[in-house]
Design a protein around this motif. Sequence first.
Motif, PDB file in Angstrom:
ATOM      1  N   PHE A  30      16.280   6.269 -14.584  1.00  0.00           N
ATOM      2  CA  PHE A  30      15.852   6.206 -13.182  1.00  0.00           C
ATOM      3  C   PHE A  30      15.769   7.662 -12.747  1.00  0.00           C
ATOM      4  CE2 PHE A  30      17.176   6.214  -8.660  1.00  0.00           C
ATOM      5  CZ  PHE A  30      16.112   5.521  -8.137  1.00  0.00           C
ATOM      6  N   LEU A  31      14.554   8.157 -12.544  1.00  0.00           N
ATOM      7  CA  LEU A  31      14.349   9.593 -12.352  1.00  0.00           C
ATOM      8  C   LEU A  31      14.390  10.058 -10.912  1.00  0.00           C
ATOM      9  CD1 LEU A  31      11.437  10.169 -14.884  1.00  0.00           C
ATOM     10  CD2 LEU A  31      13.843  10.810 -15.155  1.00  0.00           C
ATOM     11  N   ALA A  32      13.830   9.279  -9.999  1.00  0.00           N
ATOM     12  CA  ALA A  32      13.702   9.753  -8.631  1.00  0.00           C
ATOM     13  C   ALA A  32      13.419   8.600  -7.694  1.00  0.00           C
ATOM     14  CB  ALA A  32      12.569  10.778  -8.542  1.00  0.00           C
ATOM     15  N   ASP A  33      13.544   8.892  -6.413  1.00  0.00           N
ATOM     16  CA  ASP A  33      13.230   7.908  -5.390  1.00  0.00           C
ATOM     17  C   ASP A  33      12.572   8.603  -4.210  1.00  0.00           C
ATOM     18  OD1 ASP A  33      15.358   8.278  -3.010  1.00  0.00           O
ATOM     19  OD2 ASP A  33      16.319   8.728  -4.921  1.00  0.00           O
ATOM     20  N   TYR A  34      11.913   7.798  -3.405  1.00  0.00           N
ATOM     21  CA  TYR A  34      11.356   8.252  -2.136  1.00  0.00           C
ATOM     22  C   TYR A  34      11.301   7.045  -1.214  1.00  0.00           C
ATOM     23  CZ  TYR A  34       7.034   6.207  -3.905  1.00  0.00           C
ATOM     24  OH  TYR A  34       6.105   5.338  -4.411  1.00  0.00           O
ATOM     25  N   GLU A  35      11.312   7.314   0.077  1.00  0.00           N
ATOM     26  CA  GLU A  35      11.316   6.224   1.037  1.00  0.00           C
ATOM     27  C   GLU A  35       9.903   5.910   1.515  1.00  0.00           C
ATOM     28  OE1 GLU A  35      13.900   4.700   4.835  1.00  0.00           O
ATOM     29  OE2 GLU A  35      13.658   6.859   4.583  1.00  0.00           O
ATOM     30  N   LEU A  36       9.581   4.613   1.517  1.00  0.00           N
ATOM     31  CA  LEU A  36       8.322   4.076   2.017  1.00  0.00           C
ATOM     32  C   LEU A  36       7.117   4.798   1.412  1.00  0.00           C
ATOM     33  CD1 LEU A  36       9.519   3.467   5.676  1.00  0.00           C
ATOM     34  CD2 LEU A  36       9.359   1.810   3.825  1.00  0.00           C
ATOM     35  N   ARG A  37       6.357   5.570   2.188  1.00  0.00           N
ATOM     36  CA  ARG A  37       5.177   6.278   1.652  1.00  0.00           C
ATOM     37  C   ARG A  37       5.519   7.684   1.181  1.00  0.00           C
ATOM     38  NH1 ARG A  37      -0.317   4.279   3.236  1.00  0.00           N
ATOM     39  NH2 ARG A  37       0.092   2.163   3.893  1.00  0.00           N
ATOM     40  N   GLY A  38       6.761   8.091   1.345  1.00  0.00           N
ATOM     41  CA  GLY A  38       7.173   9.412   0.920  1.00  0.00           C
ATOM     42  C   GLY A  38       6.682  10.497   1.867  1.00  0.00           C
ATOM     43  N   THR A  39       7.118  11.715   1.590  1.00  0.00           N
ATOM     44  CA  THR A  39       6.727  12.883   2.374  1.00  0.00           C
ATOM     45  C   THR A  39       6.053  13.889   1.449  1.00  0.00           C
ATOM     46  OG1 THR A  39       8.786  14.069   1.937  1.00  0.00           O
ATOM     47  CG2 THR A  39       8.760  12.577   3.861  1.00  0.00           C
ATOM     48  N   GLY A  40       5.506  14.934   2.027  1.00  0.00           N
ATOM     49  CA  GLY A  40       4.935  16.009   1.222  1.00  0.00           C
ATOM     50  C   GLY A  40       5.963  16.629   0.288  1.00  0.00           C
ATOM     51  N   GLY A  94       0.786  -1.227   0.000  1.00  0.00           N
ATOM     52  CA  GLY A  94       0.000   0.000   0.000  1.00  0.00           C
ATOM     53  C   GLY A  94       0.817   1.275   0.000  1.00  0.00           C
ATOM     54  N   ASN A  95       2.137   1.183   0.176  1.00  0.00           N
ATOM     55  CA  ASN A  95       2.962   2.393   0.209  1.00  0.00           C
ATOM     56  C   ASN A  95       2.955   3.124  -1.129  1.00  0.00           C
ATOM     57  OD1 ASN A  95       3.654   1.962   2.879  1.00  0.00           O
ATOM     58  ND2 ASN A  95       5.599   0.980   2.390  1.00  0.00           N
ATOM     59  N   THR A  96       3.159   2.403  -2.207  1.00  0.00           N
ATOM     60  CA  THR A  96       3.188   3.043  -3.519  1.00  0.00           C
ATOM     61  C   THR A  96       1.808   3.572  -3.882  1.00  0.00           C
ATOM     62  OG1 THR A  96       4.960   1.529  -4.174  1.00  0.00           O
ATOM     63  CG2 THR A  96       3.865   2.745  -5.936  1.00  0.00           C
ATOM     64  N   ARG A  97       0.772   2.814  -3.588  1.00  0.00           N
ATOM     65  CA  ARG A  97      -0.598   3.265  -3.845  1.00  0.00           C
ATOM     66  C   ARG A  97      -0.870   4.571  -3.092  1.00  0.00           C
ATOM     67  NH1 ARG A  97      -3.006  -0.714  -1.732  1.00  0.00           N
ATOM     68  NH2 ARG A  97      -2.776  -2.028  -3.585  1.00  0.00           N
ATOM     69  N   SER A  98      -0.464   4.636  -1.839  1.00  0.00           N
ATOM     70  CA  SER A  98      -0.650   5.835  -1.029  1.00  0.00           C
ATOM     71  C   SER A  98       0.106   7.019  -1.630  1.00  0.00           C
ATOM     72  CB  SER A  98      -0.162   5.578   0.405  1.00  0.00           C
ATOM     73  OG  SER A  98      -0.224   6.756   1.168  1.00  0.00           O
ATOM     74  N   PHE A  99       1.341   6.783  -2.065  1.00  0.00           N
ATOM     75  CA  PHE A  99       2.131   7.866  -2.651  1.00  0.00           C
ATOM     76  C   PHE A  99       1.475   8.379  -3.928  1.00  0.00           C
ATOM     77  CE2 PHE A  99       5.431   9.864  -5.136  1.00  0.00           C
ATOM     78  CZ  PHE A  99       6.023  10.693  -4.194  1.00  0.00           C
ATOM     79  N   PHE A 124       6.185   3.464 -11.451  1.00  0.00           N
ATOM     80  CA  PHE A 124       6.554   3.552 -10.037  1.00  0.00           C
ATOM     81  C   PHE A 124       6.657   2.138  -9.493  1.00  0.00           C
ATOM     82  CE2 PHE A 124       5.385   7.783 -10.793  1.00  0.00           C
ATOM     83  CZ  PHE A 124       5.540   8.587  -9.671  1.00  0.00           C
ATOM     84  N   VAL A 125       7.797   1.807  -8.890  1.00  0.00           N
ATOM     85  CA  VAL A 125       8.006   0.438  -8.423  1.00  0.00           C
ATOM     86  C   VAL A 125       8.755   0.426  -7.087  1.00  0.00           C
ATOM     87  CG1 VAL A 125      10.125   0.115  -9.787  1.00  0.00           C
ATOM     88  CG2 VAL A 125       8.801  -1.869  -9.088  1.00  0.00           C
ATOM     89  N   PRO A 126       8.216  -0.314  -6.111  1.00  0.00           N
ATOM     90  CA  PRO A 126       8.943  -0.520  -4.852  1.00  0.00           C
ATOM     91  C   PRO A 126       9.940  -1.665  -5.019  1.00  0.00           C
ATOM     92  CG  PRO A 126       6.827  -1.608  -4.732  1.00  0.00           C
ATOM     93  CD  PRO A 126       6.885  -0.918  -6.083  1.00  0.00           C
ATOM     94  N   THR A 127      10.791  -1.848  -4.033  1.00  0.00           N
ATOM     95  CA  THR A 127      11.758  -2.944  -4.064  1.00  0.00           C
ATOM     96  C   THR A 127      11.442  -3.957  -2.977  1.00  0.00           C
ATOM     97  OG1 THR A 127      13.515  -1.571  -4.972  1.00  0.00           O
ATOM     98  CG2 THR A 127      14.200  -3.553  -3.806  1.00  0.00           C
TER      99      THR A 127
END
Length: 149
Positions: free
Chosen positions: A126-136, A13-18, A60-63
């Motif tokens: 590879f354009l960008a990354d964010y951790e878990l659900r990301g931040t604002g 659900g982290n990527t879906r939430s982001f 968008f893909v998690p690992t």
Amino acid sequence: MNPIRILFISIEGNTRSFVKNLTKYAVGMHDQDAHNPLIKSTEISEQTDFADETQPYFAFVPTYLDGGNGIDNGVKELMTNTLGEYIAYHKNASLCRGIIGSGNRNFNEQYCLTAKRYASQFNCPFLADYELRGTGRDVERIYQLLANS
């Protein structure tokens, strides 16, 4: 202006939430200025019927890994393979404009490894990354990056 197309897979659900937060942010930006693009996203899962993409998109893909460290003793990807297969389907990879990865920074070199591997496999950045659900801040940064790509 055409919407930004996003294909994503979400396991916990982290990527879906982001992507949901990114879509909401895009609506606000579009309301301020109609030149700011909206976002149209499609979640890919094992139940997804593969289709031929007709518009450029970002993936968008998690690992999630099971075995190996991804560096010197191999890697076994876990749970995100369906998105990779979807991108590889027919000519879908040719429309991928870039990969955005997520993961847990506690995994050091494995952080966003799947996204980096997809970028290499499908010959797109590879354009960008964010951790878990990301931040604002991550939402703002990635929206600006996608809107300007």
